[in-house]
Design a protein around this motif. Structure first.
Motif, PDB file in Angstrom:
ATOM      1  N   VAL A  68       3.306 -19.767   6.361  1.00  0.00           N
ATOM      2  CA  VAL A  68       2.802 -18.435   6.703  1.00  0.00           C
ATOM      3  C   VAL A  68       3.581 -17.352   5.968  1.00  0.00           C
ATOM      4  CG1 VAL A  68       2.437 -16.791   8.587  1.00  0.00           C
ATOM      5  CG2 VAL A  68       2.068 -19.227   8.978  1.00  0.00           C
ATOM      6  N   GLN A  69       2.858 -16.376   5.437  1.00  0.00           N
ATOM      7  CA  GLN A  69       3.439 -15.141   4.898  1.00  0.00           C
ATOM      8  C   GLN A  69       2.839 -14.003   5.701  1.00  0.00           C
ATOM      9  OE1 GLN A  69       2.500 -14.861   0.714  1.00  0.00           O
ATOM     10  NE2 GLN A  69       4.457 -15.740   0.143  1.00  0.00           N
ATOM     11  N   GLY A  70       3.701 -13.187   6.258  1.00  0.00           N
ATOM     12  CA  GLY A  70       3.234 -12.063   7.072  1.00  0.00           C
ATOM     13  C   GLY A  70       3.299 -12.412   8.541  1.00  0.00           C
ATOM     14  N   PRO A  71       2.666 -11.659   9.389  1.00  0.00           N
ATOM     15  CA  PRO A  71       1.699 -10.616   9.079  1.00  0.00           C
ATOM     16  C   PRO A  71       2.368  -9.350   8.544  1.00  0.00           C
ATOM     17  CG  PRO A  71       2.037 -10.685  11.440  1.00  0.00           C
ATOM     18  CD  PRO A  71       2.841 -11.811  10.839  1.00  0.00           C
ATOM     19  N   TYR A  72       1.640  -8.675   7.670  1.00  0.00           N
ATOM     20  CA  TYR A  72       2.060  -7.393   7.121  1.00  0.00           C
ATOM     21  C   TYR A  72       1.212  -6.321   7.790  1.00  0.00           C
ATOM     22  CZ  TYR A  72       4.137 -10.508   3.709  1.00  0.00           C
ATOM     23  OH  TYR A  72       4.853 -11.508   3.115  1.00  0.00           O
ATOM     24  N   ASP A  73       1.855  -5.490   8.584  1.00  0.00           N
ATOM     25  CA  ASP A  73       1.144  -4.457   9.332  1.00  0.00           C
ATOM     26  C   ASP A  73       0.833  -3.263   8.445  1.00  0.00           C
ATOM     27  OD1 ASP A  73       1.242  -5.900  11.727  1.00  0.00           O
ATOM     28  OD2 ASP A  73       3.240  -5.131  12.193  1.00  0.00           O
ATOM     29  N   LEU A  74      -0.379  -2.729   8.605  1.00  0.00           N
ATOM     30  CA  LEU A  74      -0.781  -1.517   7.911  1.00  0.00           C
ATOM     31  C   LEU A  74      -0.640  -0.342   8.876  1.00  0.00           C
ATOM     32  CD1 LEU A  74      -2.092  -3.781   6.151  1.00  0.00           C
ATOM     33  CD2 LEU A  74      -3.886  -2.146   5.656  1.00  0.00           C
ATOM     34  N   GLU A  75      -0.227   0.795   8.354  1.00  0.00           N
ATOM     35  CA  GLU A  75      -0.121   1.994   9.179  1.00  0.00           C
ATOM     36  C   GLU A  75      -1.523   2.438   9.590  1.00  0.00           C
ATOM     37  OE1 GLU A  75       2.315   4.949   7.239  1.00  0.00           O
ATOM     38  OE2 GLU A  75       3.668   3.383   6.491  1.00  0.00           O
ATOM     39  N   ASP A  76      -1.623   3.224  10.658  1.00  0.00           N
ATOM     40  CA  ASP A  76      -2.934   3.660  11.157  1.00  0.00           C
ATOM     41  C   ASP A  76      -3.775   4.348  10.090  1.00  0.00           C
ATOM     42  OD1 ASP A  76      -2.393   2.623  13.636  1.00  0.00           O
ATOM     43  OD2 ASP A  76      -2.068   4.554  14.619  1.00  0.00           O
ATOM     44  N   ASP A  77      -3.114   5.120   9.195  1.00  0.00           N
ATOM     45  CA  ASP A  77      -3.863   5.860   8.170  1.00  0.00           C
ATOM     46  C   ASP A  77      -3.868   5.162   6.808  1.00  0.00           C
ATOM     47  OD1 ASP A  77      -1.161   6.266   7.641  1.00  0.00           O
ATOM     48  OD2 ASP A  77      -1.403   8.379   7.123  1.00  0.00           O
ATOM     49  N   GLU A  78      -3.509   3.887   6.783  1.00  0.00           N
ATOM     50  CA  GLU A  78      -3.453   3.104   5.550  1.00  0.00           C
ATOM     51  C   GLU A  78      -4.615   2.107   5.526  1.00  0.00           C
ATOM     52  OE1 GLU A  78       0.004   0.578   3.214  1.00  0.00           O
ATOM     53  OE2 GLU A  78       0.067   0.661   5.397  1.00  0.00           O
ATOM     54  N   TYR A  79      -5.203   1.931   4.354  1.00  0.00           N
ATOM     55  CA  TYR A  79      -6.324   1.002   4.250  1.00  0.00           C
ATOM     56  C   TYR A  79      -6.254   0.219   2.952  1.00  0.00           C
ATOM     57  CZ  TYR A  79      -8.313   4.919   1.564  1.00  0.00           C
ATOM     58  OH  TYR A  79      -8.520   5.932   0.676  1.00  0.00           O
ATOM     59  N   ILE A  80      -7.002  -0.886   2.899  1.00  0.00           N
ATOM     60  CA  ILE A  80      -7.046  -1.723   1.706  1.00  0.00           C
ATOM     61  C   ILE A  80      -7.975  -1.058   0.699  1.00  0.00           C
ATOM     62  CG2 ILE A  80      -7.612  -3.980   0.756  1.00  0.00           C
ATOM     63  CD1 ILE A  80      -7.099  -5.127   3.590  1.00  0.00           C
ATOM     64  N   LEU A  81      -7.432  -0.818  -0.471  1.00  0.00           N
ATOM     65  CA  LEU A  81      -8.153  -0.132  -1.531  1.00  0.00           C
ATOM     66  C   LEU A  81      -8.641  -1.099  -2.610  1.00  0.00           C
ATOM     67  CD1 LEU A  81      -8.919   2.643  -2.727  1.00  0.00           C
ATOM     68  CD2 LEU A  81      -6.636   2.732  -3.706  1.00  0.00           C
ATOM     69  N   PHE A  82      -7.877  -2.170  -2.825  1.00  0.00           N
ATOM     70  CA  PHE A  82      -8.130  -3.051  -3.958  1.00  0.00           C
ATOM     71  C   PHE A  82      -7.705  -4.466  -3.602  1.00  0.00           C
ATOM     72  CE2 PHE A  82      -6.965  -4.917  -8.062  1.00  0.00           C
ATOM     73  CZ  PHE A  82      -7.972  -4.488  -8.905  1.00  0.00           C
ATOM     74  N   VAL A  83      -8.451  -5.449  -4.040  1.00  0.00           N
ATOM     75  CA  VAL A  83      -8.049  -6.855  -3.887  1.00  0.00           C
ATOM     76  C   VAL A  83      -8.273  -7.558  -5.222  1.00  0.00           C
ATOM     77  CG1 VAL A  83     -10.285  -7.613  -2.982  1.00  0.00           C
ATOM     78  CG2 VAL A  83      -8.253  -8.939  -2.459  1.00  0.00           C
ATOM     79  N   GLU A  84      -7.322  -8.430  -5.576  1.00  0.00           N
ATOM     80  CA  GLU A  84      -7.352  -9.117  -6.865  1.00  0.00           C
ATOM     81  C   GLU A  84      -7.068 -10.598  -6.639  1.00  0.00           C
ATOM     82  OE1 GLU A  84      -5.037  -8.022 -10.791  1.00  0.00           O
ATOM     83  OE2 GLU A  84      -3.690  -8.932  -9.332  1.00  0.00           O
ATOM     84  N   GLN A  85      -7.822 -11.452  -7.301  1.00  0.00           N
ATOM     85  CA  GLN A  85      -7.625 -12.895  -7.187  1.00  0.00           C
ATOM     86  C   GLN A  85      -7.334 -13.498  -8.548  1.00  0.00           C
ATOM     87  OE1 GLN A  85     -11.079 -15.442  -6.789  1.00  0.00           O
ATOM     88  NE2 GLN A  85     -10.027 -16.728  -5.306  1.00  0.00           N
TER      89      GLN A  85
END
Length: 159
Positions: A68-85
């Protein structure tokens, strides 16, 4: 990449290939963003990814395995903008990276993944220059978005 005013709230895979993303609008009323945390399982490749949503539900991709890696918490005003594979013909690829609206990078890399150097300019800045040591990106210079011609560069050394 999410278009302006949108956030990534889910992924779409066909077998081991990331083929799409699910989008939601970025709330303008100050409400928290859709994803609260990202976690993954990695071994020789990325085995599993989980997006925890703020409504308590989860979106799971792949199968059990790896560590397991994470969980990595995002702040309330933070969102995922980009994903790369970084693709591979099995599992969920050699690596999957998420870049957030705050410029944070969450990189899930299997042991067979090559190392990638990534840099995200802060929201009020843009990339104005690059520096290389041989063929390796080693320095990124940023300048203000509003005043790109100003001599006010910030240099960011990359490890």
């Amino acid at each position: 990449m999410a278009p302006i005013g949108s956030q990534i709230s889910g992924l779409q895979f066909e077998g081991s290939h990331l083929t799409g993303i699910y989008l939601e609008r970025v709330p303008i009323d100050g409400s928290p963003m859709a994803v609260s945390a990202i976690l993954g399982h990695v071994g020789s490749a990325v085995d599993k990814l989980v997006l925890r949503l703020r409504d308590g539900s989860t979106r799971r991709y792949g199968f059990e395995g790896g560590y397991v890696q994470g969980p990595y918490d995002l702040e309330d005003d933070e969102y995922i903008l980009f994903v790369e594979q970084d693709r591979r013909d099995s599992f969920l690829g050699n690596s999957v990276a998420f870049i957030t609206s705050k410029g944070r990078i969450f990189d899930f890399r299997g042991m067979q993944a090559s190392r990638s150097i990534r840099f995200v300019a802060p929201p009020d800045r843009q990339i104005c220059g690059l520096g290389f040591t041989g063929s390796r990106l080693s320095l990124v210079s940023t300048c203000h978005v509003q005043k790109p011609d100003a001599n006010e560069l910030e240099d960011h050394a990359l490890d």
